[in-house]
Design an enzyme around this catalytic site. Structure first.
Site, short mmCIF file in Angstrom:
data_model
loop_
_atom_site.label_atom_id
_atom_site.label_comp_id
_atom_site.label_asym_id
_atom_site.label_seq_id
_atom_site.Cartn_x
_atom_site.Cartn_y
_atom_site.Cartn_z
N HIS A 54 0.85 -1.20 0.00
CA HIS A 54 0.00 0.00 0.00
C HIS A 54 0.88 1.25 0.00
CE1 HIS A 54 0.77 -0.60 4.30
NE2 HIS A 54 0.27 0.60 4.58
N ASP A 58 5.94 4.60 5.00
CA ASP A 58 6.83 3.61 5.61
C ASP A 58 6.83 2.27 4.84
OD1 ASP A 58 4.14 3.41 6.67
OD2 ASP A 58 4.88 1.98 8.13
N ASP A 137 0.16 -4.03 6.26
CA ASP A 137 -0.47 -3.57 7.50
C ASP A 137 -1.91 -4.07 7.63
OD1 ASP A 137 1.86 -2.20 8.00
OD2 ASP A 137 1.01 -0.20 7.73
FE FE Z 1 2.98 0.67 8.11
ZN ZN Z 2 0.21 1.50 6.60
#
Ligand code: FE
Ligand code: ZN
Length: 257
Positions: A54, A58, A137
């Site tokens: 995504h 980060d 995530d």
């Molecule tokens: Fe993340």
């Molecule tokens: Zn994320």
């Protein structure tokens, strides 16, 4: 296909997939370039692909820098992330196939954490082999991602897809959040012996500064409250039996934990 875990930023993991025969590598969610370049150098590998789950910084932070070093590398991401992932060339949809190091990976579209999130799943080659899931995530060891752009219904659907994978699937999630996740899990699933045992193991591992990723789907199903919306004990603690309501309530509690 071998997998090397690389620590980045404060609590991110980057995963380097590589093939010794062809001396090629791919990285999942490169947050930083420096540790990736160092690892490629040590192992004598050429980077040929970036698999992004995504668009969060980060996870894509090193895309441009790595592209400068390896101008021919190919950057993969979800089709809904078009315009948000630097250098993206391949726009993946649910059930698309990708290939790396003679392994074929399957793409899952997993909206919830973001509206465009995807995961990469490499099924086992033989029955005693593990499958490898790179889930960014969406699913964490002992937890799940926050809902930034998605609804509880979407996230329950996304997590259901992952829960249906074989027990012997390794969960390569993008953050070292496990200890905090399990501390929270214990507040709503107090009598779960498997959870208590896992918490003690993880506490010891973290005390020794060791990683708790990857985990196995089998243990997530037994201990991760975000995969346990149909567990009777959790439902009674939450006071609801509707999977989406149970999930939403637990997610809300975790946000405030
Ligand atoms: Fe993340
Ligand atoms: Zn994320």
């Amino acid at each position: 296909m071998k997998i090397q875990r690389i620590s980045a930023l404060s609590d991110n993991y980057i995963f380097l997939l590589y093939d010794q025969d062809s001396q090629t590598a791919a990285v999942v969610d490169p947050a930083e370039a420096k540790p990736v370049l160092q690892c490629l150098d040590e192992l004598g590998l050429q980077l040929v692909a970036i698999f992004n789950t995504h668009h969060h910084y980060d996870h894509i932070g090193a895309n441009n820098q790595l592209l400068e070093h390896f101008p021919r590398l190919c950057i993969y991401g979800g089709s809904e992330d078009r315009g948000r992932i630097p250098g993206q060339q391949v726009f993946l949809k649910d059930s698309d196939r990708i290939e790396f190091a003679k392994r074929v990976g399957q793409v899952f579209f997993l909206p919830g954490h973001t509206r465009a999130h995807i995961a990469y799943y490499f099924p086992p080659n033989s029955p005693q082999d593990t499958g490898e899931l790179f889930c960014g995530d969406t699913l964490f060891a002992g937890g799940c991602g926050r809902l930034f752009e998605g609804t509880p219904t979407q996230m329950v659907n996304s997590l259901t897809k992952l829960r249906n994978l074989p027990d012997n699937t390794r969960i390569w999630c993008a953050h070292e959040y496990t200890l905090k996740n399990l501390e929270f899990a214990l507040t709503i699933d107090q009598d779960n012996l498997a959870l208590k045992n896992r918490y003690n193991q993880v506490k010891e591992l973290r005390h020794q500064k060791q990683a708790t990723v990857p985990s196995l789907l089998k243990e997530e199903k037994l201990t991760n409250p975000f995969l346990r919306w149909d567990n009777v004990a959790i439902q009674s603690t939450i006071g609801n039996t509707d999977p989406v309501r149970v999930f939403a309530k637990i997610r809300g509690m975790k946000d405030r934990f």
